[in-house]
Every structure is written in C-alpha cells, then in structure tokens.
Design an enzyme around this catalytic site. Structure first.
Site, PDB file in Angstrom:
ATOM      1  N   HIS A 470      47.651  85.395  30.305  1.00 57.33           N
ATOM      2  CA  HIS A 470      48.334  86.363  31.158  1.00 57.33           C
ATOM      3  C   HIS A 470      49.336  85.672  32.091  1.00 57.33           C
ATOM      4  O   HIS A 470      49.306  85.888  33.306  1.00 57.33           O
ATOM      5  CB  HIS A 470      47.319  87.142  31.994  1.00 57.33           C
ATOM      6  CG  HIS A 470      46.307  87.887  31.206  1.00 57.33           C
ATOM      7  ND1 HIS A 470      45.092  88.286  31.741  1.00 57.33           N
ATOM      8  CD2 HIS A 470      46.308  88.324  29.921  1.00 57.33           C
ATOM      9  CE1 HIS A 470      44.400  88.921  30.805  1.00 57.33           C
ATOM     10  NE2 HIS A 470      45.119  88.951  29.697  1.00 57.33           N
ATOM     11  N   PRO A 471      50.252  84.841  31.582  1.00 57.69           N
ATOM     12  CA  PRO A 471      51.199  84.180  32.483  1.00 57.69           C
ATOM     13  C   PRO A 471      52.189  85.175  33.082  1.00 57.69           C
ATOM     14  O   PRO A 471      52.615  86.134  32.431  1.00 57.69           O
ATOM     15  CB  PRO A 471      51.906  83.171  31.565  1.00 57.69           C
ATOM     16  CG  PRO A 471      51.817  83.777  30.197  1.00 57.69           C
ATOM     17  CD  PRO A 471      50.484  84.483  30.176  1.00 57.69           C
TER      18      PRO A 471
END
Length: 554
Positions: A470-471
C-alpha cells in the site's frame, strides 16, 4: 499525436480519469507501459498470488536494505499491466475511515474531507450486498466499479467473525458504510466470478469511445516549455527514437506512488539539490517530491487446523486443476473468490478514536508468494497497524528513465511502530483463542508458542513482517504555500502549469485499509477538478465512532 489530455498510467486512478474525461467529450490519450491483462492468472480471483510474482505483470521493484528489518530488501509489487495494481492486487475494497479524510482536510487538502469524498466513492460504486446486509444508503448503486462479497461458505471464515464478537468487539454489517469498527464480511472487486479491475470497470468502456486512445509506451519525462507541461516524451520500445505526445490542455500523471515521483524528478520537478546531483535541470524546486513515503506492514499469525476444513485440500495439482477448470467453465467455485471474505477493524487501545489495526482472514496458511506451511490444514490472520509514524522516500538512482528508483520505506523506525505491532499480535492471539475456533484450533504455526516476550515478538516482526503493498504519499497534497506539498487541493503540481498528479502518491496520510478504493476515488474527484466542474454536493452522513473510545478499547 495529440489530445486534450494525456494521462500517464492506466492504473486505478488513471483509468477512472480516462473514463470521466472521455465521458465529458474531451479527447484523451492514456500512455501505459504494461501489456494486456488477458488470461486466467489475472482474471481469476483465486489466482491472485500469481500475477504479483510475475515480471510480465509487475515492475519487480524492491526496497533498499531496510535498516530496522534486518537489512532485508523487501518486495514492492506494482502493476505493469493495464489496470495497474488493480490487476495484480488482492481485490479487497476498503474506502478508509471517515477520520482519515477529515485529517487530510485539516492538514491542507481543503475539500477532501469525508463529507466531500463520500459522494465520489458512491459515484464509483455498483455495490451488491450478496445477502449479507450492509448500509445501502451509504453505498453507490450505478457506478462502473462492481463491489461484491464472497459466499463465506468456509466455517473458518464465519468462525473468525464470531470469535471477534466473543472477544468483545462489535460486528459490523458494512465496514465501508456507517461503522468501520468491528468484524464482518469483506467487500471485493469481483463481478460474476471475474476480477473487476480498473481496466475492466473504467478503461475498456472508455476505449470504446472514439475520443479515448491507449498508447503502449514508456514515458521518459514530461515535456515542459516555459513553465508549462505541453506533453510527454515517450519511447515505444527499447532503443526506439523518443517522440512527444502533445497535450492541448493538461498532462495528468497517474503512475503510482513509486513511478509518479520518479517521473516528476526526471522532468525537473523535485528537490533541487537532488536533481542537480543527477545532472537534471531544475524546472520547479519542490522538496516534497518523493518524500513522505508510507505503507502498511503486516504479519501472518498462522494456526494449524485439527479438522480438514481449510483450503489446503486444493493445494495440490489435482485440486488446482479442479479449481481452475471449474472457474474456466462456469466462473464459479473457489477460483471465483479472493478467499479474503471476513475482515476486522479494531482499535489498539483506549484513547484511539477510530480503528488502527486491520485484519484480513484467510482459511489457509500460505504466503502471497504461494508457499504453504508444511503442517497442512490451517488458517491465518494478516494483521498490522494502520497509521505508522515511519516515513520513507523515493529518490533517483540516476537520470536514466529506464533505471528503477531507490525505494526506502524506513519501516519500523519509531518505538510506536514496535509497540503497535506487539499489541496487534497479542490481540490477534486473543481472538483466535475464543470458543468459536475451539473445534478447529491446533497449535500456533507462527509466531509460535515460544514467542511471548517483547524481544521474541520483535525478532519475529523484524524477520517476517511484509508489506501489504500500500505505498502512498510521495507527491503529497497540501496548500500551495506549503513547501513540502507537491500538488494543491485541485491536484495541480505547484510551480508548473498544465500538470497534475492524481493517484495514491497525493495522499497526505495513508488511509485505513487497502488503497485501491481511495485511489479510484482520487481519479473520480480529480476528473471534476480537471473539467472545472463544481464538486458533488457534500454528504451529511455521520459515521459511527465508539461512544466510549476515550476509556474503552472495545
């Protein structure tokens, strides 16, 4: 070649933008380096572990040695395919909590509070409850993005929700509705047994219009003249002569939290000293480009099962052949679900006003890379804190557009990270120890019964925690006078005309849960800003907050 708008990246936000801008009659060119998403590895939900481990579909990025994680180089899968990461992800649909977006607005992203963004989530959605209840008035009914729920046929999946209730937590019929906090069914981007990616929901319908075109090429840089973006410079293949695709109105970068800041820096937009060190002329000195990198880490608390009820029975050649054949012929069976069918969102302690721990429950003990625990039948809860204070960065390795950037998340760099993770593991063990799991519960596979002390849990976290993929945050949205902001609240790059960024990179702070839903929402809302339309009327819906949150953990 030219169009009104050139969109860089056919990912979650880029596909939504292409759909809405072409719907409004504007001409759009979408430039995407990745190839086709055809084939069962992407389209079959049950095959989700395959595409993110295939270089055909994944950029194959890895972090620099993470100093607080035994110097491990950790995988950073990003979709190199139409649909972007929505074509290789776990298909889990989580909007985030209302307070996440209120925090955005309070810290400079004016107009992005929950009341403002809820109508865009609703515009995107075509929600199907599947007979599992929910909050219909909070959901969208006619959007392009089909949201469904798995059948929850596996007894372990149902036991997880019951165990949460027995441990004293609420049960919620719709964590994307009024009440996120609690245990209940997961939403997934699956429709009629098929992955419903941003490509299927948005891009394919947009490409049927004569004013939307897909160009497969590598974007080398944004072409900027006299402080204004005039198009993008592309190469259609290795060794091909660069060419420019012109944008009559604007260029919109929607290339991910990794590639978007890289492209801005290659184009002369970023920290001046860093650009100069790589021989890149400075167009706009924006020190926030590539900074503020955030992610969710998680561990798998794995438990052996004493009854043969898990998905392990399919974890062999015959079982996989059965699942695959049934899906190919009928789009039904285990292959038609991502198998993440039960969720949990809880608060780690009293005094936390909304959930900061997320659970994904899976009725088998496996890893994303497909390896399975040797013990056979089992189950696992993926668990991790939602709001780590750690921050990392994406920086250039060189001025070569073909060279991967340097990625450092700086995971677990604060004492709060360690406190939160230990708490998350201990609370998970407490849930698994509830009576609902008694008929199935064997020994703990990992961390293992011996891992009880803080030091033992820290060793386990250091060695086994993985990214939840989930960058976000590397082109942060904020006020135009904020030196670390990269885009303003209308997604315009500060200091350059005719250029916007619209993807998860603009998140000021990471949201609760998986990021596909809020990334699509960003594309939906950014489209209205691009078109100069009045925003959708704000919602007056009031989300549920635990009335005793200041004094009670559950």
């Amino acid at each position: 070649m030219e169009a009104d708008y050139v969109i860089v990246g056919a990912g979650s936000a880029g596909c939504a933008l292409a759909y809405r801008l072409s719907e409004a009659g504007r001409s759009v060119i979408v430039v995407e380096y990745g190839g086709t998403d055809a084939g069962p590895f992407i389209q079959m939900p049950g095959a989700l572990s395959y595409p993110m481990n295939m270089r055909r579909y994944d950029w194959g990025y890895a972090t620099e040695p993470e100093p607080h994680m035994n110097n491990r180089r950790m995988a950073v899968p990003r979709g190199k395919v139409i649909g972007g990461s929505s074509s290789i992800n776990g298909m889990i649909y989580v909007r985030g909590h209302a307070r996440d977006f209120d925090h955005w607005a309070e810290t400079g992203a004016t107009g992005w509070g929950y009341a403002d963004v809820l109508p865009y989530f609703q515009r995107a959605e075509h929600w199907h409850s599947g007979g599992h209840g929910g909050d219909p008035e909070w959901r969208g009914k006619s959007g392009p993005l089909h949201i469904t729920r798995g059948p929850r046929l596996n007894p372990l999946t149902r036991a997880f929700v019951e165990a949460g209730r027995e441990a004293g937590y609420p049960v919620t019929g719709d964590y994307n509705g009024r009440q996120q906090e609690g245990f209940g069914p997961f939403d997934m981007t699956v429709w009629r047994g098929r992955r419903w990616s941003a490509a299927n929901a948005y891009l394919r319908p947009a490409l049927k219009r004569p004013n939307c075109t897909l160009v497969r090429a590598r974007v080398l840089r944004v072409a900027i003249r006299d402080g204004r973006a005039i198009g993008v410079e592309i190469a259609r293949g290795r060794g091909a002569e660069p060419e420019v695709i012109a944008a009559r109105a604007e260029v919109i970068v929607a290339a991910s939290a990794i590639n978007s800041p890289q492209l801005l820096m290659l184009s002369g937009i970023g920290p001046a000293a860093h650009l100069i060190a790589h021989g890149i002329g400075v167009v706009a000195d924006r020190p926030g480009v590539g900074q503020n990198l955030q992610d969710h880490l998680e561990v798998y608390v794995q438990q052996a099962a004493i009854k043969p009820v898990s998905l392990f029975r399919y974890w062999n050649l015959l079982g996989k052949a059965y699942v695959g054949a049934r899906w190919l012929l009928t789009r039904t069976g285990p292959g038609a679900s991502n198998q993440f069918e039960s969720a949990g969102f809880i608060r780690s302690r009293a005094g936390v006003d909304y959930p900061d721990i997320q659970f994904h429950f899976l009725p088998i003990a496996v890893r994303y890379d497909g390896s399975v625990a040797a013990e056979g039948h089992g189950f696992q809860a993926h668990v991790g804190p939602m709001r780590s204070p750690s921050r990392g960065e994406v920086t250039l390795r060189s001025a070569d557009p073909l060279e991967a950037p340097r990625i450092l998340f700086n995971y677990m760099s604060t004492e709060q990270d360690w406190d939160d993770f230990r708490t998350a593991i201990r609370l998970t063990r407490e849930i698994i120890a509830q009576p609902a799991f008694a008929p199935y519960r064997g020994h703990e596979i990992q961390p293992g019964a011996a891992a009880q002390s803080n030091a033992a849990l820290d060793d386990f976290i250091r060695e086994h925690a993985e990214s939840a993929y989930h960058p976000c945050g590397t082109c942060r949205m904020g006020r135009a006078d904020d030196p670390m902001a990269v885009v303003d609240p209308e997604t315009r790059v500060i200091g350059v005309e005719g250029l916007r960024v619209a993807d998860s990179s603009i998140f000021p702070r990471i949201t609760n849960g998986n990021l596909n839903a809020p990334s699509i929402m960003v594309g939906e809302k950014a489209a209205d800003h691009v078109l100069g339309k009045s925003p959708l009327p704000p919602s007056n819906a009031e989300p549920w907050i635990h009335p005793q949150w200041q004094t009670q953990q559950r």
